[in-house]
Design a protein around this motif. Structure first.
Motif, mmCIF file in Angstrom:
data_model
loop_
_atom_site.group_PDB
_atom_site.id
_atom_site.type_symbol
_atom_site.label_atom_id
_atom_site.label_comp_id
_atom_site.label_asym_id
_atom_site.label_seq_id
_atom_site.Cartn_x
_atom_site.Cartn_y
_atom_site.Cartn_z
ATOM 1 N N ARG A 148 -14.874 30.513 -26.679
ATOM 2 C CA ARG A 148 -13.993 30.521 -27.860
ATOM 3 C C ARG A 148 -12.677 29.803 -27.593
ATOM 4 O O ARG A 148 -12.060 29.272 -28.509
ATOM 5 C CB ARG A 148 -13.659 31.966 -28.256
ATOM 6 C CG ARG A 148 -14.728 32.679 -28.950
ATOM 7 C CD ARG A 148 -14.212 34.055 -29.406
ATOM 8 N NE ARG A 148 -15.334 34.875 -29.791
ATOM 9 C CZ ARG A 148 -15.777 35.924 -29.123
ATOM 10 N NH1 ARG A 148 -15.155 36.321 -28.020
ATOM 11 N NH2 ARG A 148 -16.809 36.596 -29.538
ATOM 12 N N ASN A 149 -12.237 29.830 -26.354
ATOM 13 C CA ASN A 149 -10.943 29.260 -25.993
ATOM 14 C C ASN A 149 -11.061 27.919 -25.288
ATOM 15 O O ASN A 149 -10.134 27.504 -24.603
ATOM 16 C CB ASN A 149 -10.189 30.244 -25.088
ATOM 17 C CG ASN A 149 -9.933 31.543 -25.783
ATOM 18 O OD1 ASN A 149 -9.513 31.558 -26.934
ATOM 19 N ND2 ASN A 149 -10.211 32.642 -25.110
ATOM 20 N N ALA A 185 -9.252 24.912 -21.484
ATOM 21 C CA ALA A 185 -8.563 25.774 -22.440
ATOM 22 C C ALA A 185 -7.379 25.059 -23.075
ATOM 23 O O ALA A 185 -6.908 25.469 -24.123
ATOM 24 C CB ALA A 185 -8.078 27.050 -21.745
#
Length: 96
Positions: free
Chosen positions: A25-26, A90
């Motif tokens: 997700r990151n 990230a």
């Protein structure tokens, strides 16, 4: 005993997949996230199905907990290796 081992295995894979999707997700790789999300949701469904079929007895708590904790620890290592291989970061959104 077989049910407990099966639940332990499913719980392990469930948390490996959860660690992958949580980290994805990151990251700056949408394909990685799509694959991880499909894997995670599919394994979650199968695990919950088996727990319901086993009547969610308290005797399954320990194998479930052992599987989820060890799967989470292992999953983070797997995720970090995948990210290294595909170059997912990230902070990829930050322009240098």
């Amino acid at each position: 005993m077989i049910t407990a081992l099966y639940i332990l295995g499913l719980a392990f894979v469930q948390n490996v997949s959860f660690s992958l999707v949580s980290r994805s997700r990151n990251r700056d790789n949408t394909t990685y996230h799509i694959i991880a999300a499909c894997f995670s949701n599919g394994i979650w469904f199968l695990t919950m199905r088996e727990l319901v079929l086993a009547d969610l007895t308290i005797t399954l708590l320990l194998p479930y907990m052992i599987g989820t904790v060890s799967g989470s620890l292992f999953g983070v290592k797997v995720a970090m290796k995948i990210e290294q291989i595909i170059g997912a970061t990230a902070d990829g959104h930050i322009k240098k």
